[in-house]
Design a protein around this motif. Structure first.
Motif, PDB file in Angstrom:
ATOM      1  N   GLN A 483       0.834  -1.208   0.000  1.00  0.00           N
ATOM      2  CA  GLN A 483       0.000   0.000   0.000  1.00  0.00           C
ATOM      3  C   GLN A 483       0.873   1.264   0.000  1.00  0.00           C
ATOM      4  OE1 GLN A 483      -3.424   0.355   0.035  1.00  0.00           O
ATOM      5  NE2 GLN A 483      -3.226   2.570   0.152  1.00  0.00           N
ATOM      6  N   VAL A 484       1.894   1.279   0.864  1.00  0.00           N
ATOM      7  CA  VAL A 484       2.757   2.462   0.993  1.00  0.00           C
ATOM      8  C   VAL A 484       3.707   2.568  -0.198  1.00  0.00           C
ATOM      9  CG1 VAL A 484       4.526   3.583   2.426  1.00  0.00           C
ATOM     10  CG2 VAL A 484       2.584   2.448   3.512  1.00  0.00           C
ATOM     11  N   MET A 485       4.209   1.451  -0.682  1.00  0.00           N
ATOM     12  CA  MET A 485       5.154   1.476  -1.807  1.00  0.00           C
ATOM     13  C   MET A 485       4.478   1.857  -3.125  1.00  0.00           C
ATOM     14  SD  MET A 485       8.216   0.949  -0.743  1.00  0.00           S
ATOM     15  CE  MET A 485       9.159   0.545  -2.218  1.00  0.00           C
ATOM     16  N   GLU A 486       3.203   1.483  -3.273  1.00  0.00           N
ATOM     17  CA  GLU A 486       2.546   1.667  -4.577  1.00  0.00           C
ATOM     18  C   GLU A 486       1.482   2.752  -4.590  1.00  0.00           C
ATOM     19  OE1 GLU A 486       1.096  -2.140  -5.826  1.00  0.00           O
ATOM     20  OE2 GLU A 486       3.102  -3.053  -5.796  1.00  0.00           O
ATOM     21  N   LYS A 487       0.870   3.037  -3.424  1.00  0.00           N
ATOM     22  CA  LYS A 487      -0.222   4.027  -3.400  1.00  0.00           C
ATOM     23  C   LYS A 487       0.050   5.086  -2.331  1.00  0.00           C
ATOM     24  CE  LYS A 487      -3.666   0.636  -4.967  1.00  0.00           C
ATOM     25  NZ  LYS A 487      -4.846  -0.128  -4.521  1.00  0.00           N
ATOM     26  N   VAL A 488      -0.726   5.031  -1.260  1.00  0.00           N
ATOM     27  CA  VAL A 488      -0.529   5.994  -0.171  1.00  0.00           C
ATOM     28  C   VAL A 488      -1.146   5.417   1.099  1.00  0.00           C
ATOM     29  CG1 VAL A 488      -2.587   7.312  -0.882  1.00  0.00           C
ATOM     30  CG2 VAL A 488      -0.885   8.387   0.611  1.00  0.00           C
ATOM     31  N   GLY A 489      -0.432   5.577   2.236  1.00  0.00           N
ATOM     32  CA  GLY A 489      -0.913   5.043   3.511  1.00  0.00           C
ATOM     33  C   GLY A 489      -0.869   6.098   4.598  1.00  0.00           C
ATOM     34  N   VAL A 490      -1.665   5.860   5.663  1.00  0.00           N
ATOM     35  CA  VAL A 490      -1.720   6.774   6.809  1.00  0.00           C
ATOM     36  C   VAL A 490      -1.423   5.974   8.071  1.00  0.00           C
ATOM     37  CG1 VAL A 490      -3.180   8.348   8.138  1.00  0.00           C
ATOM     38  CG2 VAL A 490      -3.484   8.169   5.670  1.00  0.00           C
ATOM     39  N   ALA A 592       2.209   8.693   3.738  1.00  0.00           N
ATOM     40  CA  ALA A 592       3.388   8.303   2.959  1.00  0.00           C
ATOM     41  C   ALA A 592       3.003   7.439   1.770  1.00  0.00           C
ATOM     42  CB  ALA A 592       4.365   7.542   3.860  1.00  0.00           C
ATOM     43  N   GLY A 593       3.815   7.559   0.724  1.00  0.00           N
ATOM     44  CA  GLY A 593       3.590   6.772  -0.485  1.00  0.00           C
ATOM     45  C   GLY A 593       3.632   7.674  -1.704  1.00  0.00           C
ATOM     46  N   PRO A 594       3.720   7.090  -2.926  1.00  0.00           N
ATOM     47  CA  PRO A 594       3.875   7.899  -4.137  1.00  0.00           C
ATOM     48  C   PRO A 594       2.767   8.939  -4.360  1.00  0.00           C
ATOM     49  CG  PRO A 594       3.623   5.540  -4.653  1.00  0.00           C
ATOM     50  CD  PRO A 594       3.811   5.650  -3.194  1.00  0.00           C
ATOM     51  N   TYR A 595       1.549   8.667  -3.828  1.00  0.00           N
ATOM     52  CA  TYR A 595       0.450   9.626  -4.026  1.00  0.00           C
ATOM     53  C   TYR A 595       0.222  10.548  -2.832  1.00  0.00           C
ATOM     54  CZ  TYR A 595      -0.751   6.528  -7.940  1.00  0.00           C
ATOM     55  OH  TYR A 595      -0.720   5.785  -9.090  1.00  0.00           O
ATOM     56  N   TYR A 654      -7.772  13.204  10.143  1.00  0.00           N
ATOM     57  CA  TYR A 654      -7.707  11.848   9.570  1.00  0.00           C
ATOM     58  C   TYR A 654      -8.850  11.641   8.567  1.00  0.00           C
ATOM     59  CZ  TYR A 654      -8.196   6.705   9.550  1.00  0.00           C
ATOM     60  OH  TYR A 654      -8.338   5.387   9.181  1.00  0.00           O
ATOM     61  N   SER A 655     -10.061  12.062   8.958  1.00  0.00           N
ATOM     62  CA  SER A 655     -11.234  11.872   8.086  1.00  0.00           C
ATOM     63  C   SER A 655     -11.077  12.647   6.781  1.00  0.00           C
ATOM     64  CB  SER A 655     -12.519  12.314   8.802  1.00  0.00           C
ATOM     65  OG  SER A 655     -12.631  11.620  10.031  1.00  0.00           O
ATOM     66  N   ALA A 656     -10.569  13.881   6.887  1.00  0.00           N
ATOM     67  CA  ALA A 656     -10.373  14.710   5.688  1.00  0.00           C
ATOM     68  C   ALA A 656      -9.351  14.062   4.746  1.00  0.00           C
ATOM     69  CB  ALA A 656      -9.909  16.107   6.087  1.00  0.00           C
ATOM     70  N   ILE A 657      -8.258  13.532   5.316  1.00  0.00           N
ATOM     71  CA  ILE A 657      -7.209  12.900   4.495  1.00  0.00           C
ATOM     72  C   ILE A 657      -7.752  11.638   3.821  1.00  0.00           C
ATOM     73  CG2 ILE A 657      -4.970  11.705   4.603  1.00  0.00           C
ATOM     74  CD1 ILE A 657      -4.259  13.674   6.937  1.00  0.00           C
ATOM     75  N   MET A 658      -8.478  10.815   4.584  1.00  0.00           N
ATOM     76  CA  MET A 658      -9.011   9.563   4.032  1.00  0.00           C
ATOM     77  C   MET A 658     -10.010   9.848   2.901  1.00  0.00           C
ATOM     78  SD  MET A 658      -7.266   7.346   5.440  1.00  0.00           S
ATOM     79  CE  MET A 658      -7.546   5.648   5.803  1.00  0.00           C
TER      80      MET A 658
END
Length: 829
Positions: A483-490, A592-595, A654-658
């Motif tokens: 998830q973190v390497m390919e997209k974006v994680g929290v 964190a992550g590419p996006y 957190y809600s806004a970011i998600m």
């Protein structure tokens, strides 16, 4: 007759049990003048005199083994040195494994014994029977054998240490009760007694189950509670009497008791379950009754009946034995059974050595350890696990009681890697996101905080399933890694320790504290505090938010450990600064992550582009109208920001970011995935790759150490000497060929050289690399075996696996990849 004899002392030790007397002995022997010990009744009153006196080399903690080892070596020669008999028996000891899981645990412990000098062997049932012929062998699968173990008479031991202390010039005064403690503005203490006042440069609380009462005198609530521990002594047993040699001490772990020979009979001591065991809670609320010293509690054989039956099953001769004595006395427990040893944060020159569940085996080594620290200004080796500052305001009496019950009941439970214990949780120390996330993940406990280890998805086997091999979190963590390497994680990083530092001398202070340069306004760097000997005391990120105003961030487990060190430097140097601990008021989210940029950019008008918001820059901005301090840094090594905000803003942020990241496929990740990501990037972790046992040069931290900066930072001169002499060992990066088991850290590293196969080093941390699809570890090895390509072996669960030193890192960090792409090179991911 009691007298004070003097009105000034360098060090006043409060409490005359084996720990306090050992400290007096070691300080005086090292040449410290004016050591005074005050004991309210007589030496050994309290827990010492009725202790079972067991001594063992075994301990699952790496450096606590050094404490045990030193104690035993000291006790072996104490009689010769002081002329006092100590009643030391060394028939060895055997821990019994009667389940396959327990055999795994012994193998796990053996790999941590390989790089220690203490003797420890995994032995067969046949060898167990040979050493202890009275055992019923029906369930015995293996034994963990320590030949040098045994037991000592606690009273005689303390009297020998007292004789030694006096011989070297310490003054032991009793009966003299401490009635009050006053701290003076210069950091010294006034110790009040019925016989007058002593002024002391420092005081050390070694008061056993009175330690809470001493702490209360200066406004501290030490998290300690007395436990009722019972043991039983039998009459003569003919089969024991007939033996030619003394039986080794037995620890039947499934039966949860220890058993040893006592003259021609047996002594047997169980640890009851948390439901059955008894706490002396009234002492916590009302204090220890005046005059309690060498008294005992009422014994209660019904409470330990199931353990007696287990012991009769294992040692059948017990069935015919008569009980001649039952001892039930108080032993002081801290929440996690480990003692609290060292200087205390928030109070100058106040030291503690309290909360000893195993005071006899710890006394010698802790006396030496504390004496070295007091005299030399830094600990001789790292014992963060016994730091009194691991507890804070969140450690309530209810928490202490719940944990002491659990710790006592779990005394002989299987010790797994990544162990979690659930009593007393959650504390008041929950992040703003706890209620939102608690049902979605497996939570870990970090310095009072709950923090997600990994998250559940439909089809996952949920919950805490400990194992010595890959278990239910293995695949989910791989999913979060991806998830973190390919997209974006929290990830919720709220447990970080966070301090604000400002004032006219703030830059000067930080320049003296840290080996790195002080970052410019709007910038962040990674900085290390070193000890005078050049060891790594702490690692923090330092950000200069406004001119002369800084935010310092450290790991959750080292919050008060680091704060105490900083405060001491401020006091000693007379720096004009204000330090505010904002750990509990401030939440932290990392994206964190590419996006990551794409998602966050939707929530702000600030330009987050690489040109405008560079790596290691920090600034204040608003995300969806919420004020945050954003730092472009990520322990994942991927594109990312840490977002510091008010705790009450955690849920809306957190809600806004998600919500903003729906299109990019945003999701949560936990600390297990974070660990895999940081290891692949070659990031060191404080407490593993670096601590008070290591210097930054051998740990590969040269980049962060500026030996040429003008300021004479702590440890600079020592580091220059270390560099001149050359390193003896260094940290290397290994890949391993394993099966269903991965390195954790502290495993033995072997080398099959021309002379012989031998242990040459140890791992510091490790995990499965989801990127390379194989195990990965950091390890310390001798310089001559540290070259890339060197073949080694790492021992895991009793088997040696092939390992190869590789060029680090396995995966380049995002800023490095971007830099190489700009140069037209293709970076490895």
């Amino acid at each position: 007759s009691p007298s004070l004899g003097k009105d000034r002392a360098d060090t006043v030790i409060i409490g005359g049990g084996c720990v306090g007397v050992s400290l007096a002995y070691h300080l005086a022997k090292a040449g410290l003048k004016d050591v005074v010990l005050l004991e309210k009744s007589e030496l050994t009153a309290g827990s010492t005199w009725h202790a079972a006196g067991l001594t063992t080399y075994f301990h699952p903690g790496i450096n606590l083994k050094k404490i045990h080892s030193y104690s035993i070596k000291l006790y072996e020669k104490l009689e010769e040195e002081t002329g006092q008999p100590v009643g030391f028996h060394q028939p060895g000891s055997i821990r019994i494994a009667s389940t396959p899981t327990r055999v795994d645990e012994f193998k796990y412990q053996m790999t941590r014994a390989g790089w220690h000098p203490t003797e420890q062997y995994l032995i067969t049932p046949e060898k167990v029977q040979e050493l202890f012929p009275l055992l019923n062998m029906d369930t015995v699968l293996a034994g963990l054998y320590n030949p040098g173990d045994g037991h000592i008479d606690p009273y005689s031991l303390t009297m020998a240490l007292a004789a030694g202390a006096r011989k070297y010039g310490a003054q032991l005064n009793y009966p003299v009760q401490v009635t009050n403690l006053n701290s003076r503005s210069d950091g010294t203490w006034e110790v009040e007694t019925p016989l007058g006042i002593i002024q002391a440069k420092r005081i050390v609380n070694t008061a056993g189950f009175w330690a809470r009462d001493i702490g209360k005198m200066i406004g501290l609530q030490h998290p300690l509670i007395p436990v009722h521990h019972q043991y039983v002594v039998t009459s003569t047993i003919p089969e024991v009497k007939a033996l030619k040699t003394e039986l080794p001490v037995i620890r039947d772990l499934e039966g949860s008791y220890y058993l040893r020979q006592e003259r021609d009979g047996l002594l047997f001591g169980p640890y009851e379950s948390e439901e059955k065991m008894k706490l002396q809670e009234s002492w916590v609320t009302n204090g220890v009754p005046p005059g309690f010293g060498k008294e005992l509690f009422e014994s209660d054989l019904d409470r330990i009946m199931e353990h007696i039956e287990a012991a009769m099953e294992m040692v059948p001769v017990l069935r015919k034995a008569d009980i001649v004595n039952t001892i039930a006395g108080p032993i002081t427990y801290s929440p996690d059974i480990l003692p609290m040893v060292g200087p205390h944060q928030g109070v100058r020159n106040y030291w503690v050595a309290i909360g000893f569940g195993y005071g006899i085996i710890h006394a010698g080594g802790i006396g030496k350890y504390l004496s070295d620290w007091i005299l030399e200004g830094e600990p001789p080796f790292d014992l963060i696990e016994v730091d009194p500052n691991r507890y804070g305001k969140w450690t309530t009496t209810e928490y202490t009681a719940a944990k002491a019950r659990e710790s006592y009941g779990f005394n002989n439970i299987v010790g797994y890697p990544k162990e979690e214990r659930f009593a007393g949780r959650p504390t008041e120390r929950t992040s703003g996101l706890y209620d939102l996330l608690k049902s979605k993940c497996s939570m870990g406990f970090h310095a009072g905080w709950e923090q997600p280890h990994w998250f559940y998805k439909p089809g996952d086997e949920t919950g805490y399933k400990p194992s010595f091999r890959r278990t239910n979190w293995f695949d989910p963590v791989g999913r979060e890694y991806k998830q973190v390497m390919e997209k974006v994680g929290v990830i919720d990083l709220s447990p970080f320790g966070k301090f604000k530092v400002k004032g006219t001398d703030s830059v000067k202070l930080l320049d003296h504290l840290f080996a790195n340069v002080v970052p410019k306004v709007g910038s962040t760097n990674i900085s290390h505090m070193l000890t005078p000997r050049g060891k790594v005391y702490a690692e923090l990120t330092v950000s200069q938010l406004y001119p002369g105003e800084f935010m310092l961030v450290t790991g959750s487990g080292s919050e008060l450990h680091d704060l105490r060190w900083i405060e001491e430097k401020v006091t000693r140097g007379g720096y004009k600064v204000e330090i505010e601990n904002v750990t509990d008021e401030m939440g932290v989210l990392s994206v964190a992550g590419p996006y990551a940029r794409q998602v966050l950019q939707k929530l702000t008008n600030e330009d987050l582009s690489d040109a405008s918001f560079k790596f290691l820059q920090c600034r204040h901005l608003k995300l969806s109208s919420i004020a945050v301090t954003a730092i472009r840094i990520s322990y994942t090594g991927e594109l990312g920001w840490e977002l510091y905000h008010k705790k009450e803003d955690s849920v809306p942020l957190y809600s806004a970011i998600m919500e903003a990241g729906q299109k990019e496929g945003i999701d949560d990740f936990g600390t297990y995935a974070l660990n895999a990501l940081r290891l692949e990037k070659g990031f060191r972790a404080w407490g593993a790759e670096m601590n008070c046992d290591t210097n930054p040069l051998e740990a590969g931290l040269e980049y962060f150490v500026k030996l040429n900066k003008a300021a004479d930072f702590t440890g600079k001169q020592a580091l220059k000497q270390i560099k001149e002499k050359g390193l003896k060992r260094r940290l290397v990066y290994l890949t391993l060929e394993t099966d269903n088991v991965d390195p954790e850290g502290n495993e033995s590293v072997w080398h099959n050289g021309k002379a012989r196969t031998r242990v040459i080093g140890n791992t510091t941390s490790g995990c499965f690399s989801y990127g390379a699809q194989q195990s990965l570890a950091f390890a310390y090895v001798p310089m001559e075996l540290s070259k890339v390509g060197q073949k080694l072996e790492v021992e895991l669960l009793g088997k040696n696996y092939p390992a190869t030193i590789i060029q680090e890192p396995l995966v380049l960090t995002e800023p490095t990849r971007v830099r190489l792409q700009r140069k037209g090179e293709s970076p490895k991911i």
